[in-house]
Design an enzyme around this catalytic site. Structure first.
Site, PDB file in Angstrom:
ATOM      1  N   LEU A 145       1.022  -1.306  -0.177  1.00  0.00           N
ATOM      2  CA  LEU A 145      -0.060  -0.002  -0.002  1.00  0.00           C
ATOM      3  C   LEU A 145       0.822   1.416  -0.110  1.00  0.00           C
ATOM      4  O   LEU A 145       0.125   2.414   0.210  1.00  0.00           O
ATOM      5  CB  LEU A 145      -1.010   0.062   1.432  1.00  0.00           C
ATOM      6  CG  LEU A 145      -1.885  -1.066   1.414  1.00  0.00           C
ATOM      7  CD1 LEU A 145      -2.861  -1.233   2.439  1.00  0.00           C
ATOM      8  CD2 LEU A 145      -2.796  -1.021   0.115  1.00  0.00           C
ATOM      9  N   ARG A 146       2.340   1.233  -0.062  1.00  0.00           N
ATOM     10  CA  ARG A 146       3.018   2.602  -0.091  1.00  0.00           C
ATOM     11  C   ARG A 146       2.630   3.380  -1.307  1.00  0.00           C
ATOM     12  O   ARG A 146       2.642   4.451  -1.180  1.00  0.00           O
ATOM     13  CB  ARG A 146       4.556   1.955  -0.278  1.00  0.00           C
ATOM     14  CG  ARG A 146       5.140   1.463   1.072  1.00  0.00           C
ATOM     15  CD  ARG A 146       6.618   1.411   1.047  1.00  0.00           C
ATOM     16  NE  ARG A 146       7.239   0.773   2.262  1.00  0.00           N
ATOM     17  CZ  ARG A 146       7.571  -0.237   2.467  1.00  0.00           C
ATOM     18  NH1 ARG A 146       7.754  -1.008   1.310  1.00  0.00           N
ATOM     19  NH2 ARG A 146       8.184  -0.817   3.459  1.00  0.00           N
ATOM     20  N   GLY A 147       2.418   2.561  -2.342  1.00  0.00           N
ATOM     21  CA  GLY A 147       2.264   3.704  -3.605  1.00  0.00           C
ATOM     22  C   GLY A 147       0.663   4.356  -3.279  1.00  0.00           C
ATOM     23  O   GLY A 147       0.593   5.498  -3.551  1.00  0.00           O
TER      24      GLY A 147
END
Length: 385
Positions: free
Chosen positions: A316-318
């Site tokens: 979920l970093r993006g």
């Protein structure tokens, strides 16, 4: 008398307008102005082209929680010059004068444990103003040089935690620049990324543990011809900017002439850009203050996650970085509502390095992100060159 402090907090680069610690009716002001003999630095506003790199750096200064920038491109394209120019552009920050970690005198998240204890004990704290530090990390640096060392002999004989600060301590509340980061030992890259993510550096040896704040903007650069970072390390950089050598003859001539003029008469050149530098510095400070009031609509957040899902981005970093970068861009441009165009302008920077690479695929990752973005948001995108 209780200490009185008036603060203007501008994100992790705390630029306090006043930090007067009053005790017994006396004010401690250790603020020191920058020396006039300081080496001249090429002005940020005079840099021609490389808009993608400049935008990524500015957004990380406005919100350091974006997670840093990885800059990949040709040699001799002004990567180091631009980063030094950015550090010089930033406003001075208030620090505890006798602290090796540039601790903030008022923000608990940006001060060492020792300073926090001194404040809790109502001790008088000397305050100074200092330029934001830009720390270069050499390729040959050891882990002790980066993280710092503990003098075990002194600790055992005198019973004190004798700590020699490293580069992470010096970089606290500043910029840590690693040139040719793709040639750096993976273990050291892990250490840098862990500190950048947590905001703290912990050194442990022989049962003795010391920690200090290490909150900085991590900037890495490199030439893709010399190898890539491992995907799991590359993913942890918030943004990825690609820069290329300027091909237009007129722009190349302009860059050469500017550099020549700066080298011959640096003070005259700096005077010419003084007003532009001041205006951009003020714009950054206002953006840092405005950031907390910026909103992003729920439907836009859903579409951001849809883009990441369709691109098959791991984790979920993006999603998180696009949300932060879009809000920082909105704040930088003086608005409080994120638009589709704000998201479009940061999407490629935030996602191109997170895509799974297919060795048989020749499509540039930037084009792929733009294509999926256009489909999800229902807007036309420019055709690939």
């Amino acid at each position: 008398m209780k200490n009185a402090v008036k603060v203007r907090n501008v994100g992790n680069f705390v630029t306090s307008t006043a930090s007067a610690l009053v005790q017994n009716a006396s004010t401690v002001t250790g603020a020191a102005s920058a020396p006039k003999t300081r080496r001249a630095v090429f002005p940020f506003t005079a840099i021609v082209g490389q808009e993608e790199m400049k935008l990524a750096l500015l957004l990380n200064v406005i919100d350091p929680k974006i997670g840093g920038v990885m800059i990949m491109g040709d040699r001799g394209t002004g990567k180091s010059t631009t980063i030094r120019a950015l550090a010089d552009l930033l406003p001075e920050i208030e620090v505890v004068a006798d602290d090796p970690f540039s601790s903030s005198p008022i923000d608990a998240e940006l001060m060492s444990d020792e300073i926090r204890q001194r404040l809790e004990a109502d001790e008088q704290i000397p305050v100074a103003k200092r330029k934001v530090q830009m720390v270069d990390l050499p390729l040959g640096a050891t882990e002790d040089r980066v993280c710092g060392t503990i003098d075990i002999e002194k600790a055992l004989s005198e019973g004190v935690k004798a700590f020699e600060p490293g580069l992470l301590a010096k970089a606290n509340r500043g910029i840590l620049y690693v040139d040719e980061v793709n040639l750096l030992d993976d273990h050291l890259v892990d250490v840098l990324l862990d500190s950048a993510a947590s905001g703290w550096n912990t050194v442990e040896r022989e049962g003795i543990s010391i920690r200090h704040p290490a909150r900085f903007v991590l900037v890495g650069s490199g030439n893709p011809e010399e190898g890539e970072l491992r995907p799991q390390l590359l993913d942890r950089f918030g943004m990825h900017a690609e820069i290329r050598t300027v091909k237009t003859p007129e722009l190349r001539v302009q860059i050469v002439e500017q550099r020549t003029e700066f080298d011959q008469e640096p003070q005259d050149f700096l005077t010419k850009y003084q007003d532009q530098q001041g205006a951009l510095q003020e714009k950054i400070v206002e953006a840092q203050e405005r950031l907390k009031s910026v909103n992003i609509d729920h439907d836009l957040r859903v579409k951001i996650s849809q883009v990441c899902a369709e691109l098959d981005v791991d984790g979920l970093r993006g999603d998180i970085v696009i949300n932060r970068a879009a809000r920082a861009l909105t704040a930088f441009e003086g608005r409080t509502e994120v638009t589709v165009d704000d998201i479009r302008r940061v999407a490629v920077l935030c996602l191109r390095h997170r895509l799974r690479k297919d060795p048989l695929e020749s499509i540039d990752s930037g084009y792929k992100v733009e294509k999926v973005f256009g489909e999800v948001f229902g807007i036309a995108t420019e055709d690939a060159a």
